[in-house]
Design a protein around this motif. Sequence first.
Motif, mmCIF file in Angstrom:
data_model
loop_
_atom_site.group_PDB
_atom_site.id
_atom_site.type_symbol
_atom_site.label_atom_id
_atom_site.label_comp_id
_atom_site.label_asym_id
_atom_site.label_seq_id
_atom_site.Cartn_x
_atom_site.Cartn_y
_atom_site.Cartn_z
ATOM 1 N N ALA A 500 0.852 -1.194 0.000
ATOM 2 C CA ALA A 500 0.000 0.000 0.000
ATOM 3 C C ALA A 500 0.876 1.228 0.000
ATOM 4 C CB ALA A 500 -0.911 -0.001 1.220
ATOM 5 N N ARG A 501 0.784 1.989 -1.043
ATOM 6 C CA ARG A 501 1.550 3.229 -1.171
ATOM 7 C C ARG A 501 1.076 3.913 -2.437
ATOM 8 N NH1 ARG A 501 4.757 -1.013 -0.979
ATOM 9 N NH2 ARG A 501 5.638 -0.222 0.950
ATOM 10 N N ARG A 502 1.539 5.129 -2.614
ATOM 11 C CA ARG A 502 1.194 5.878 -3.813
ATOM 12 C C ARG A 502 1.637 5.115 -5.058
ATOM 13 N NH1 ARG A 502 -0.184 11.126 -5.289
ATOM 14 N NH2 ARG A 502 -1.073 11.139 -3.210
ATOM 15 N N TYR A 506 8.397 4.458 -9.945
ATOM 16 C CA TYR A 506 9.628 3.965 -9.314
ATOM 17 C C TYR A 506 9.336 2.970 -8.187
ATOM 18 C CZ TYR A 506 9.147 6.991 -5.193
ATOM 19 O OH TYR A 506 8.708 7.569 -4.031
ATOM 20 N N LYS A 507 8.091 2.934 -7.729
ATOM 21 C CA LYS A 507 7.745 1.967 -6.674
ATOM 22 C C LYS A 507 7.412 0.588 -7.243
ATOM 23 C CE LYS A 507 6.364 5.516 -3.348
ATOM 24 N NZ LYS A 507 6.506 5.437 -1.881
ATOM 25 N N ARG A 508 7.372 0.483 -8.562
ATOM 26 C CA ARG A 508 7.170 -0.776 -9.287
ATOM 27 C C ARG A 508 6.034 -1.652 -8.724
ATOM 28 N NH1 ARG A 508 13.053 -3.435 -10.075
ATOM 29 N NH2 ARG A 508 13.086 -3.188 -7.792
ATOM 30 N N ASP A 572 -6.259 5.626 2.733
ATOM 31 C CA ASP A 572 -6.049 6.805 3.580
ATOM 32 C C ASP A 572 -5.531 6.332 4.937
ATOM 33 O OD1 ASP A 572 -8.231 5.716 4.865
ATOM 34 O OD2 ASP A 572 -9.488 7.488 4.747
ATOM 35 N N LEU A 573 -5.476 7.232 5.901
ATOM 36 C CA LEU A 573 -4.930 6.857 7.202
ATOM 37 C C LEU A 573 -5.724 5.719 7.834
ATOM 38 C CD1 LEU A 573 -4.177 10.312 8.893
ATOM 39 C CD2 LEU A 573 -2.506 8.620 8.136
ATOM 40 N N HIS A 574 -7.021 5.750 7.638
ATOM 41 C CA HIS A 574 -7.891 4.746 8.248
ATOM 42 C C HIS A 574 -7.588 3.366 7.660
ATOM 43 C CE1 HIS A 574 -11.289 3.600 10.615
ATOM 44 N NE2 HIS A 574 -12.056 3.277 9.593
ATOM 45 N N VAL A 575 -7.545 3.291 6.329
ATOM 46 C CA VAL A 575 -7.234 2.030 5.657
ATOM 47 C C VAL A 575 -5.822 1.582 6.043
ATOM 48 C CG1 VAL A 575 -6.951 0.907 3.419
ATOM 49 C CG2 VAL A 575 -8.741 2.635 3.717
ATOM 50 N N ALA A 576 -4.908 2.555 6.100
ATOM 51 C CA ALA A 576 -3.517 2.224 6.420
ATOM 52 C C ALA A 576 -3.411 1.519 7.771
ATOM 53 C CB ALA A 576 -2.655 3.487 6.408
ATOM 54 N N HIS A 577 -4.186 1.976 8.756
ATOM 55 C CA HIS A 577 -4.139 1.323 10.068
ATOM 56 C C HIS A 577 -4.482 -0.157 9.966
ATOM 57 C CE1 HIS A 577 -3.844 5.178 12.228
ATOM 58 N NE2 HIS A 577 -3.410 4.420 13.208
ATOM 59 N N THR A 599 7.863 4.865 5.080
ATOM 60 C CA THR A 599 7.526 4.711 6.487
ATOM 61 C C THR A 599 6.488 3.633 6.721
ATOM 62 O OG1 THR A 599 5.889 6.479 6.294
ATOM 63 C CG2 THR A 599 8.056 7.095 7.160
ATOM 64 N N SER A 600 5.756 3.222 5.671
ATOM 65 C CA SER A 600 4.698 2.245 5.921
ATOM 66 C C SER A 600 5.299 0.933 6.423
ATOM 67 C CB SER A 600 3.847 2.023 4.674
ATOM 68 O OG SER A 600 4.638 1.592 3.591
ATOM 69 N N GLY A 601 6.498 0.587 5.947
ATOM 70 C CA GLY A 601 7.154 -0.638 6.403
ATOM 71 C C GLY A 601 7.504 -0.582 7.888
ATOM 72 N N MET A 602 7.788 0.635 8.388
ATOM 73 C CA MET A 602 8.067 0.772 9.827
ATOM 74 C C MET A 602 6.787 0.546 10.631
ATOM 75 S SD MET A 602 10.142 4.370 9.707
ATOM 76 C CE MET A 602 11.524 4.662 8.617
HETATM 77 C C1 LIG Z 1 2.415 5.728 5.942
HETATM 78 C C2 LIG Z 1 1.561 6.218 4.866
HETATM 79 C C3 LIG Z 1 2.123 6.608 3.649
HETATM 80 C C4 LIG Z 1 3.607 6.542 3.377
HETATM 81 O O1 LIG Z 1 4.009 5.225 3.076
HETATM 82 P P1 LIG Z 1 5.378 4.937 2.301
HETATM 83 O O2 LIG Z 1 5.805 3.603 2.759
HETATM 84 O O3 LIG Z 1 6.342 5.990 2.765
HETATM 85 O O4 LIG Z 1 5.096 4.998 0.868
HETATM 86 C C5 LIG Z 1 1.275 7.078 2.666
HETATM 87 N N1 LIG Z 1 -0.058 7.158 2.854
HETATM 88 C C6 LIG Z 1 -0.631 6.780 4.011
HETATM 89 C C7 LIG Z 1 -2.106 6.903 4.161
HETATM 90 C C8 LIG Z 1 0.152 6.295 5.060
HETATM 91 O O5 LIG Z 1 -0.426 5.943 6.207
#
Ligand SMILES: *Cc1c(COP(=O)(O)O)cnc(C)c1O
Length: 718
Positions: A500-502, A506-508, A572-577, A599-602
Amino acid sequence: MTRYIGRPPLPERINRLEELAVDLWWSWHPEAREVFRRLDYTLWRATAHNPVRMLWTIAPEKLQAAAEDPEFLRVYDRAVAALDDARGARNTWWSRSFPQLGGQSIAYFSAEFALHQSLPIYAGGLGVLAGDHCKEASDLGVPLVGIGFMYPQGYFHQHVSAEGWQEESYEALNWADAPIEPALGSDGKPCITAVPLGDRSVLVAIWRVRVGRVKLYMLDTDLEENAPWDRELSARLYGGDRETRIQQEIILGIGGVRALKSLGSDPGVFHLNEGHAAFVILQRIRDLVEHGSTFDQALEEVRSTTIFTTHTPVPAGHDQFPFHLVEKHLAGCWGTIGAHRDRFLALGAYDNGGGPQFNMTALALRSAGATNAVSRLHGEVTRNMFAPMWPDVPAPERPVTSVTNGVHVPTWIAGELSQLFCKYLGEDWIEHHDEAALWDAVPAIPDEELWKVRQSLRRYLFTFVRERARQRWMEEHVGIPRVVAAGTLLEPDTLTLGFARRFAGYKRPELVFHDPERLARILNAAGRPVQIIFAGKSHPADDIGKHHLQRVYKRALDPMFGGRVAFVDDYDLHVAHFLVQGCDVWLNNPRKPLEASGTSGMKAAINGVPHLSIGDGWWAEGFTGSNGWVIEGGVSGDNTEAVDAADADALYRLLEEEVVPAFYDRDKSDVPHRWLATVKEAIRTVAPRFSARRMVKEYTERMYAPALERRTSLKSEV
Ligand SMILES: *Cc1c(COP(=O)(O)O)cnc(C)c1O
């Protein structure tokens, strides 16, 4: 003053609910979240956790009942007391570490802030980083003030058509539903500031957002007094053409400094989060020259109190403008420094290929006393990328250091995992979470308990994905293949990869589909299947990104993958959680070295979701050999097809030989001990080092404090 005219009044006994709801502090404090969950759980979910909207829509009987329910009142009193404690605390990390710097503040400028889904003023990673930075500054007591934009029409929702094409709809901010208040000047009236733009003056209103001890001020040009085109300037994040963009950046940089002044704030340090805000420099030089400094003195003072963070190794990611545009829109800004116009323009001159332009990164690099990249590797890349800035300086000595990004642990950690840490690391683990030694207790967590939590986090994710699919099916009548593509055939006990990312080239994003037959064999293997969940938006103007998304979406529709590839829309942030907590493995395969940090990997790793990634960005320094996997194809250079083929092969081999066997290697009670060893290492090694706590402490110790010290000593010499 209450902003809720027309809203049902709160019962006296619980009248501080409003205060709790408008301070985003609630979002990372379980005791405060519990208040709103208990108040009306259905509404809590229906509003996607938006307490401000809840207070507008909740039935008065519910409020009354809550005010008389001893159990609710106990939770409420505890949360209110905790908020008071947090705001009033005198004994913070900052006050203990830098008692001599009390009273000074740090202005943090960013074009976006991602704090919570109820305040949609962000696009992606840069905003999340800024939001996490502010929350951590609040926790540590670092006196930060954020400056950004309100973007009232800015947030875009993603829809995916039957052909897999991203469509956008823009959500206008519902002011009543957002945790914002007008910022008041010293006269107690809403603060409005004027910004010279071209040959006119644009008025800017200022909104205040509370993030615990930290305050954010959001600029907004949508005022009746402004011309229609000026009202649009703050409407959308990164919308419009170069002309709009430069005007936005003038509002942010020049307007931001003026806004702080009109609010009575006099920051000692200015931190520019990316080059978007670099016009701060112009306004500050001008203020100093007006007070009698020469241009050089002013530049020197600005330099010693400016910190710049650069975020991208992709050349196109650095804003630049033709000089005539800069001259046109800055026409009204020169004032007393008109005579030094050429000197200022020279600060931004840079040839990024295609002739010299006014480059915001170059301006910031030349005018900031301290510059950092966002991972060690990104530091190296930046020192090389901008080599022409320092023609005679050898690479290691070029003035760009690095502060690796981190994530705000209280925001991103799953509640159940946090409870497990309370049991095995100590009730106050969150207070000490950047201390590596604390995490040495992780290996002793019983595998059975940890596995139970991991299983339940995966199930929450599946419930969420299925509900979203159901919604699309019921409300938008999407066809059956799209219901499958939305994830309805996913299985709750299957090894799940998250990506999950933009969507950017380059993110392939399609790398995992490089050899579709081989992938299908991995996904459909009898007894040990694998599934992949994709999510992410493409920039509305980026057709190349949209084509990447479309190709991924078509794979999700393809029966050969058995419904084991899903695309969850509207990331979005909600889905990301849900994703970073509920997947089993976090997949990341950018084209090295184009990922600055990531940062998503962290976020995933601290939740026990190991990283399966190219050794780029933070992972180049985060991988220890046992806390996840590095995808290493062994081919580099310009032949991207050869690099992709080698990286894809390496990815398949890791899945076939390491990831899948470890996940499905179970004992009699079905617990995967070998797998959990990696999960534990991911948590143990990533949580302290890649926390926003470590990051904000590092910014404070290495950059903010030295700059504030210098300023204090300069002042005392005068
Ligand atoms: C963490 C996060 C990102 C950033 O992720 P990357 O791994 O840096 O691409 C982008 N969008 C949302 C909603 C996130 O929570």
